[in-house]
Design a protein around this motif. Structure first.
Motif, PDB file in Angstrom:
ATOM      1  N   LEU A 147       0.838  -1.201   0.000  1.00  0.00           N
ATOM      2  CA  LEU A 147       0.000   0.000   0.000  1.00  0.00           C
ATOM      3  C   LEU A 147       0.869   1.246   0.000  1.00  0.00           C
ATOM      4  O   LEU A 147       1.864   1.319   0.716  1.00  0.00           O
ATOM      5  N   GLU A 148       0.475   2.216  -0.790  1.00  0.00           N
ATOM      6  CA  GLU A 148       1.228   3.470  -0.846  1.00  0.00           C
ATOM      7  C   GLU A 148       0.813   4.382   0.307  1.00  0.00           C
ATOM      8  O   GLU A 148      -0.289   4.270   0.835  1.00  0.00           O
ATOM      9  N   ALA A 149       1.702   5.293   0.671  1.00  0.00           N
ATOM     10  CA  ALA A 149       1.455   6.189   1.807  1.00  0.00           C
ATOM     11  C   ALA A 149       0.164   6.987   1.628  1.00  0.00           C
ATOM     12  O   ALA A 149      -0.555   7.217   2.601  1.00  0.00           O
ATOM     13  N   ASN A 150      -0.157   7.400   0.399  1.00  0.00           N
ATOM     14  CA  ASN A 150      -1.362   8.217   0.211  1.00  0.00           C
ATOM     15  C   ASN A 150      -2.637   7.436   0.530  1.00  0.00           C
ATOM     16  O   ASN A 150      -3.653   8.021   0.866  1.00  0.00           O
ATOM     17  N   PHE A 151      -2.599   6.104   0.458  1.00  0.00           N
ATOM     18  CA  PHE A 151      -3.756   5.294   0.849  1.00  0.00           C
ATOM     19  C   PHE A 151      -4.082   5.540   2.321  1.00  0.00           C
ATOM     20  O   PHE A 151      -5.228   5.746   2.698  1.00  0.00           O
ATOM     21  N   PHE A 152      -3.056   5.543   3.163  1.00  0.00           N
ATOM     22  CA  PHE A 152      -3.244   5.754   4.593  1.00  0.00           C
ATOM     23  C   PHE A 152      -3.652   7.198   4.882  1.00  0.00           C
ATOM     24  O   PHE A 152      -4.510   7.448   5.727  1.00  0.00           O
ATOM     25  N   THR A 153      -3.045   8.148   4.181  1.00  0.00           N
ATOM     26  CA  THR A 153      -3.387   9.557   4.358  1.00  0.00           C
ATOM     27  C   THR A 153      -4.863   9.790   4.048  1.00  0.00           C
ATOM     28  O   THR A 153      -5.571  10.454   4.813  1.00  0.00           O
ATOM     29  N   GLN A 154      -5.349   9.227   2.948  1.00  0.00           N
ATOM     30  CA  GLN A 154      -6.759   9.369   2.578  1.00  0.00           C
ATOM     31  C   GLN A 154      -7.675   8.795   3.661  1.00  0.00           C
ATOM     32  O   GLN A 154      -8.714   9.374   3.964  1.00  0.00           O
ATOM     33  N   GLY A 155      -7.272   7.671   4.251  1.00  0.00           N
ATOM     34  CA  GLY A 155      -8.087   7.053   5.299  1.00  0.00           C
ATOM     35  C   GLY A 155      -8.217   7.936   6.522  1.00  0.00           C
ATOM     36  O   GLY A 155      -9.309   8.075   7.085  1.00  0.00           O
ATOM     37  N   ILE A 156      -7.122   8.540   6.932  1.00  0.00           N
ATOM     38  CA  ILE A 156      -7.151   9.409   8.113  1.00  0.00           C
ATOM     39  C   ILE A 156      -7.946  10.685   7.808  1.00  0.00           C
ATOM     40  O   ILE A 156      -8.786  11.109   8.596  1.00  0.00           O
ATOM     41  N   TYR A 157      -7.699  11.294   6.657  1.00  0.00           N
ATOM     42  CA  TYR A 157      -8.395  12.535   6.332  1.00  0.00           C
ATOM     43  C   TYR A 157      -9.882  12.331   6.074  1.00  0.00           C
ATOM     44  O   TYR A 157     -10.668  13.249   6.263  1.00  0.00           O
ATOM     45  N   SER A 158     -10.280  11.143   5.647  1.00  0.00           N
ATOM     46  CA  SER A 158     -11.712  10.901   5.428  1.00  0.00           C
ATOM     47  C   SER A 158     -12.463  10.730   6.751  1.00  0.00           C
ATOM     48  O   SER A 158     -13.692  10.753   6.774  1.00  0.00           O
ATOM     49  N   LEU A 159     -11.718  10.616   7.844  1.00  0.00           N
ATOM     50  CA  LEU A 159     -12.348  10.515   9.157  1.00  0.00           C
ATOM     51  C   LEU A 159     -12.954  11.848   9.598  1.00  0.00           C
ATOM     52  O   LEU A 159     -14.009  11.879  10.236  1.00  0.00           O
ATOM     53  N   LEU A 160     -12.329  12.959   9.229  1.00  0.00           N
ATOM     54  CA  LEU A 160     -12.784  14.282   9.674  1.00  0.00           C
ATOM     55  C   LEU A 160     -14.240  14.569   9.310  1.00  0.00           C
ATOM     56  O   LEU A 160     -15.041  14.901  10.200  1.00  0.00           O
ATOM     57  N   PRO A 161     -14.660  14.441   8.038  1.00  0.00           N
ATOM     58  CA  PRO A 161     -16.077  14.727   7.748  1.00  0.00           C
ATOM     59  C   PRO A 161     -17.035  13.752   8.431  1.00  0.00           C
ATOM     60  O   PRO A 161     -18.166  14.114   8.763  1.00  0.00           O
ATOM     61  N   ARG A 162     -16.587  12.547   8.683  1.00  0.00           N
ATOM     62  CA  ARG A 162     -17.432  11.573   9.385  1.00  0.00           C
ATOM     63  C   ARG A 162     -17.652  12.018  10.832  1.00  0.00           C
ATOM     64  O   ARG A 162     -18.746  11.930  11.367  1.00  0.00           O
ATOM     65  N   TRP A 163     -16.578  12.488  11.471  1.00  0.00           N
ATOM     66  CA  TRP A 163     -16.712  12.982  12.842  1.00  0.00           C
ATOM     67  C   TRP A 163     -17.572  14.236  12.889  1.00  0.00           C
ATOM     68  O   TRP A 163     -18.365  14.422  13.806  1.00  0.00           O
ATOM     69  N   GLN A 164     -17.405  15.118  11.909  1.00  0.00           N
ATOM     70  CA  GLN A 164     -18.205  16.340  11.878  1.00  0.00           C
ATOM     71  C   GLN A 164     -19.696  16.001  11.782  1.00  0.00           C
ATOM     72  O   GLN A 164     -20.518  16.621  12.451  1.00  0.00           O
ATOM     73  N   LYS A 165     -20.030  15.009  10.987  1.00  0.00           N
ATOM     74  CA  LYS A 165     -21.420  14.583  10.859  1.00  0.00           C
ATOM     75  C   LYS A 165     -21.925  14.007  12.179  1.00  0.00           C
ATOM     76  O   LYS A 165     -23.037  14.290  12.606  1.00  0.00           O
ATOM     77  N   CYS A 166     -21.086  13.214  12.840  1.00  0.00           N
ATOM     78  CA  CYS A 166     -21.456  12.624  14.130  1.00  0.00           C
ATOM     79  C   CYS A 166     -21.696  13.722  15.172  1.00  0.00           C
ATOM     80  O   CYS A 166     -22.669  13.675  15.919  1.00  0.00           O
ATOM     81  N   ILE A 167     -20.829  14.727  15.188  1.00  0.00           N
ATOM     82  CA  ILE A 167     -20.975  15.841  16.140  1.00  0.00           C
ATOM     83  C   ILE A 167     -22.250  16.621  15.845  1.00  0.00           C
ATOM     84  O   ILE A 167     -23.006  16.966  16.761  1.00  0.00           O
ATOM     85  N   ALA A 168     -22.513  16.870  14.555  1.00  0.00           N
ATOM     86  CA  ALA A 168     -23.726  17.602  14.165  1.00  0.00           C
ATOM     87  C   ALA A 168     -24.991  16.843  14.597  1.00  0.00           C
ATOM     88  O   ALA A 168     -25.997  17.461  14.921  1.00  0.00           O
ATOM     89  N   LEU A 169     -24.919  15.518  14.629  1.00  0.00           N
ATOM     90  CA  LEU A 169     -26.075  14.702  15.032  1.00  0.00           C
ATOM     91  C   LEU A 169     -26.035  14.374  16.529  1.00  0.00           C
ATOM     92  O   LEU A 169     -26.793  13.515  16.989  1.00  0.00           O
ATOM     93  N   HIS A 170     -25.142  15.026  17.278  1.00  0.00           N
ATOM     94  CA  HIS A 170     -24.985  14.837  18.723  1.00  0.00           C
ATOM     95  C   HIS A 170     -24.733  13.369  19.084  1.00  0.00           C
ATOM     96  O   HIS A 170     -25.250  12.864  20.071  1.00  0.00           O
ATOM     97  N   GLY A 171     -23.935  12.698  18.245  1.00  0.00           N
ATOM     98  CA  GLY A 171     -23.540  11.317  18.541  1.00  0.00           C
ATOM     99  C   GLY A 171     -24.553  10.271  18.142  1.00  0.00           C
ATOM    100  O   GLY A 171     -24.342   9.089  18.377  1.00  0.00           O
ATOM    101  N   ASP A 172     -25.684  10.709  17.545  1.00  0.00           N
ATOM    102  CA  ASP A 172     -26.676   9.728  17.107  1.00  0.00           C
ATOM    103  C   ASP A 172     -26.106   8.839  16.015  1.00  0.00           C
ATOM    104  O   ASP A 172     -25.163   9.217  15.314  1.00  0.00           O
ATOM    105  N   TYR A 173     -26.728   7.705  15.855  1.00  0.00           N
ATOM    106  CA  TYR A 173     -26.314   6.741  14.854  1.00  0.00           C
ATOM    107  C   TYR A 173     -26.380   7.355  13.459  1.00  0.00           C
ATOM    108  O   TYR A 173     -27.340   8.045  13.132  1.00  0.00           O
ATOM    109  N   ILE A 174     -25.360   7.116  12.668  1.00  0.00           N
ATOM    110  CA  ILE A 174     -25.278   7.678  11.321  1.00  0.00           C
ATOM    111  C   ILE A 174     -25.610   6.579  10.326  1.00  0.00           C
ATOM    112  O   ILE A 174     -24.993   5.525  10.336  1.00  0.00           O
TER     113      ILE A 174
END
Length: 176
Positions: A147-174
């Motif tokens: 696996l190339e390094a950018n594969f891992f970078t994409q995985g970590i950076y794709s976490l941010l919008p997922r967390w933002q959605k979770c926070i916006a829903l106050h931790g409710d199931y997504i």
């Protein structure tokens, strides 16, 4: 019981081919790549003692692979599995001053290994047959090493919008 006419052809029984035993893999990675791939020995299960041993191996791996990482602060992301929430694990984390990102229950969409890593690995392994467990483990190690390094970078950076959605829903199931 199946009802059929006396002249109906006999039901075919399919020969079931036994698959390889399950292999349990614990993966630690960051935006730069794999830090530790820990494969559980056959017949063992993950409990708090075994998980703390794995965390010790992680400390050792980080010391040699990413020397500055321990000083800059490693943050672990745990789900609510018993080995992660056990008293022994909490004591280990406190002793080595490791922070944990909270993980809402039933949220695999917030676990990068679940949504980014294991899907592609399963697709890679799909349809392949392995003679034994060692061959399977070799294939898993080989896949991770390519696996190339950018594969891992994409995985970590794709976490941010997922967390933002979770926070916006106050931790409710997504849901998707």
């Amino acid at each position: 019981m199946t009802w059929k006419h006396p002249s109906s052809p006999a039901t075919k029984k399919f020969k079931v081919q036994q698959s390889a035993t399950k292999v349990i893999v614990t993966v630690f990675w960051d935006s730069r790549g794999m830090i530790l791939l820990d494969i559980l020995p056959k017949g063992e299960s993950v409990n708090a003692d075994r998980y703390c041993e794995t965390l010790d191996r992680l400390r050792h791996a980080v010391r040699y692979k990413r020397p500055g990482l321990l000083r800059s602060g490693v943050v672990l992301q745990h789900d609510n599995a018993t080995p992660h929430t056990a008293k022994r694990t909490k004591e280990w984390l406190e002793r080595f001053r490791r922070d944990i990102i909270p993980h809402p229950a039933h949220s695999p969409d917030l676990a990068p290994s679940d949504f980014h890593l294991f899907g592609p690995l399963k697709r890679h392994l799909g349809g392949k047959k392995f003679e034994d467990e060692d061959e399977l483990i070799g294939e898993v190690r080989d896949w991770f090493s390519k696996l190339e390094a950018n594969f891992f970078t994409q995985g970590i950076y794709s976490l941010l919008p997922r967390w933002q959605k979770c926070i916006a829903l106050h931790g409710d199931y997504i849901e998707k």
